[in-house]
Design a protein around this motif. Structure first.
Motif, mmCIF file in Angstrom:
data_model
loop_
_atom_site.group_PDB
_atom_site.id
_atom_site.type_symbol
_atom_site.label_atom_id
_atom_site.label_comp_id
_atom_site.label_asym_id
_atom_site.label_seq_id
_atom_site.Cartn_x
_atom_site.Cartn_y
_atom_site.Cartn_z
ATOM 1 N N UNK A 23 0.798 -1.219 0.000
ATOM 2 C CA UNK A 23 0.000 0.000 0.000
ATOM 3 C C UNK A 23 0.829 1.267 0.000
ATOM 4 N N UNK A 24 1.897 1.283 -0.776
ATOM 5 C CA UNK A 24 2.788 2.440 -0.815
ATOM 6 C C UNK A 24 2.346 3.423 -1.895
ATOM 7 N N UNK A 25 2.403 4.692 -1.564
ATOM 8 C CA UNK A 25 2.079 5.751 -2.515
ATOM 9 C C UNK A 25 3.324 6.151 -3.296
ATOM 10 N N UNK A 26 3.126 7.027 -4.282
ATOM 11 C CA UNK A 26 4.271 7.562 -5.027
ATOM 12 C C UNK A 26 5.234 8.275 -4.090
ATOM 13 N N UNK A 27 4.696 9.008 -3.128
ATOM 14 C CA UNK A 27 5.565 9.715 -2.182
ATOM 15 C C UNK A 27 6.300 8.737 -1.273
ATOM 16 N N UNK A 28 5.645 7.644 -0.922
ATOM 17 C CA UNK A 28 6.321 6.610 -0.135
ATOM 18 C C UNK A 28 7.513 6.058 -0.911
ATOM 19 N N UNK A 29 7.313 5.769 -2.198
ATOM 20 C CA UNK A 29 8.385 5.207 -3.012
ATOM 21 C C UNK A 29 9.532 6.204 -3.176
ATOM 22 N N UNK A 30 9.194 7.471 -3.370
ATOM 23 C CA UNK A 30 10.252 8.486 -3.448
ATOM 24 C C UNK A 30 10.999 8.566 -2.118
ATOM 25 N N UNK A 31 10.267 8.388 -1.023
ATOM 26 C CA UNK A 31 10.913 8.392 0.285
ATOM 27 C C UNK A 31 11.856 7.221 0.447
ATOM 28 N N UNK A 32 11.498 6.072 -0.116
ATOM 29 C CA UNK A 32 12.366 4.905 -0.066
ATOM 30 C C UNK A 32 13.622 5.148 -0.899
ATOM 31 N N UNK A 42 28.607 6.804 -0.797
ATOM 32 C CA UNK A 42 29.220 7.755 -1.719
ATOM 33 C C UNK A 42 29.632 8.994 -0.933
ATOM 34 N N UNK A 43 30.394 9.872 -1.563
ATOM 35 C CA UNK A 43 30.827 11.096 -0.888
ATOM 36 C C UNK A 43 29.651 12.067 -0.785
ATOM 37 N N UNK A 44 29.786 13.023 0.111
ATOM 38 C CA UNK A 44 28.669 13.928 0.394
ATOM 39 C C UNK A 44 28.278 14.815 -0.792
ATOM 40 N N UNK A 45 29.222 15.358 -1.579
ATOM 41 C CA UNK A 45 28.796 16.137 -2.748
ATOM 42 C C UNK A 45 27.977 15.306 -3.737
ATOM 43 N N UNK A 46 28.373 14.044 -3.935
ATOM 44 C CA UNK A 46 27.606 13.165 -4.828
ATOM 45 C C UNK A 46 26.219 12.916 -4.263
ATOM 46 N N UNK A 47 26.149 12.656 -2.950
ATOM 47 C CA UNK A 47 24.848 12.432 -2.314
ATOM 48 C C UNK A 47 23.937 13.657 -2.474
ATOM 49 N N UNK A 48 24.478 14.825 -2.226
ATOM 50 C CA UNK A 48 23.684 16.052 -2.333
ATOM 51 C C UNK A 48 23.179 16.249 -3.758
ATOM 52 N N UNK A 49 24.030 15.960 -4.734
ATOM 53 C CA UNK A 49 23.627 16.102 -6.136
ATOM 54 C C UNK A 49 22.503 15.138 -6.482
ATOM 55 N N UNK A 50 22.599 13.913 -6.004
ATOM 56 C CA UNK A 50 21.573 12.911 -6.301
ATOM 57 C C UNK A 50 20.244 13.236 -5.622
ATOM 58 N N UNK A 51 20.306 13.677 -4.382
ATOM 59 C CA UNK A 51 19.076 14.035 -3.669
ATOM 60 C C UNK A 51 18.419 15.245 -4.337
ATOM 61 N N UNK A 52 19.230 16.170 -4.838
ATOM 62 C CA UNK A 52 18.686 17.320 -5.563
ATOM 63 C C UNK A 52 17.953 16.850 -6.823
ATOM 64 N N UNK A 53 18.528 15.888 -7.533
ATOM 65 C CA UNK A 53 17.860 15.343 -8.721
ATOM 66 C C UNK A 53 16.537 14.683 -8.343
ATOM 67 N N UNK A 54 16.537 13.964 -7.222
ATOM 68 C CA UNK A 54 15.301 13.334 -6.751
ATOM 69 C C UNK A 54 14.251 14.390 -6.430
#
Length: 331
Positions: free
Chosen positions: A293-302, A312-324
């Motif tokens: 019973x997961x929503x789209x927001x639940x999946x994005x949260x996962x 990964x290094x923090x700059x890479x993590x920040x870049x990926x989370x920004x893309x998300x």
């Protein structure tokens, strides 16, 4: 119906050879005159039971015998993940397996890295590597592998882990290897709580000081351990369909993913060895959504949980989370 295809995804429990596309394996086998003895039929792997799965895995992996083979394998997997809107992937890689095929660790690593860099340029997917020791090969070999990996000091080699039969040896025996990896700045994970019970998770976390646990789902059987995982923020790399196909659970409805998540444990969705289990990352996300019973927001949260737990290094993590965060919301 939820549009899972458009949801950004992250894959943090994926064995490189275990993700080998059947058609690629069949083509390499034909080129090299290797008889796969019916392993690949109609573009799919054919096996029954856990013992046959292990044999099938080894047979498929054995066709990769040159750096060029590993480069083609990595590129193929990453292109497939990118087509599923995957932002990030981590591969488990095995120096032991590379050596067994006659490819040195340096050659193996170089080939995989070339594919990672090329695919990031062409498809925008980022990937990192987690070398594994094999539990069944024993603590001394694990220490040797950890020393080899620690000397590598490659920016794409960001973690260290352990796979293999959870019933063999005690995690404390592998503490020296994991200490070496930790001192080299590598983040740590290990397979536990798949075929081993909750105690296999507890002792692995205690003795190896893990940031993540591969699978870890059997922890659900011990309420005190579930509380500990939640309180300490230890992430479980959950592979739902893998767990069903390998008969850890009879079906997804019996899987403890939702129970663990509701208890505050950090859980992600990954595929393990997807073509062997007839799955893809999109299928795992979709069936998890439908079953739990997961929503789209639940999946994005996962996906966010996976990126936050990524090695990964923090700059890479920040870049990926920004893309998300900037990705359009799925309907």
């Amino acid at each position: 119906m939820l549009n899972v295809d458009s949801i950004p995804k992250a894959e943090i429990h994926l064995h490189l050879e275990g993700a080998a596309p059947p058609d690629l394996v069949a083509a390499l086998a034909a080129k090299k005159g290797v008889d796969l003895k019916g392993l690949v039929q109609n573009g799919r792997y054919v096996w029954r039971g856990f013992s046959e799965f292990l044999a099938a895995y080894d047979a498929a992996a054995a066709v990769f015998t040159t750096p060029e083979d590993y480069e083609a394998l990595t590129r193929s997997i990453l292109e497939g993940l990118a087509a599923q809107n995957t932002l990030y992937a981590e591969f488990f890689v095995s120096p032991d397996h590379a050596e067994a095929t006659g490819v040195s660790w340096a050659e193996y690593l170089g080939a995989v890295v070339r594919a990672i860099e090329a695919t990031e340029k062409t498809h925008g997917i980022t990937a990192r590597l987690i070398p594994l020791c094999v539990r069944g090969y024993g603590p001394e070999n694990a220490k040797r592998v950890a020393e080899l990996v620690a000397k590598t000091a490659h920016p794409y080699v960001t973690g260290f882990g352990m796979a293999g039969d959870e019933r063999m040896h005690h995690p404390r025996d592998f503490a020296p290897a994991f200490d070496l990896a930790r001192e080299a700045g590598l983040k740590l994970t290990a397979h536990a709580g798949e075929f081993g019970g909750p105690e296999s998770v507890a002792v692995a976390v205690e003795h190896l000081k893990l940031a993540r646990v591969g699978h870890g789902v059997r922890a659900s059987e011990d309420p005190a351990l579930v509380r500990r995982l939640a309180e300490e923020g230890i992430t479980l790399e959950v592979c739902p369909i893998s767990n069903v196909v390998l008969e850890v659970y009879p079906n997804l409805a019996a899987h403890p993913f939702k129970k663990l998540r509701d208890a505050g444990v950090k859980v992600t969705i990954s595929t393990d060895d997807p073509p062997f289990f007839g799955t893809t990352l999109t299928r795992d996300y979709r069936e998890a959504a439908e079953t739990f019973g997961l929503s789209a927001e639940d999946l994005r949260g996962i996906t966010r949980t996976a990126l936050e737990a990524a090695f990964c290094d923090e700059p890479t993590r920040a870049r990926l989370i920004k893309r998300l965060d900037e990705a359009p919301l799925a309907s």
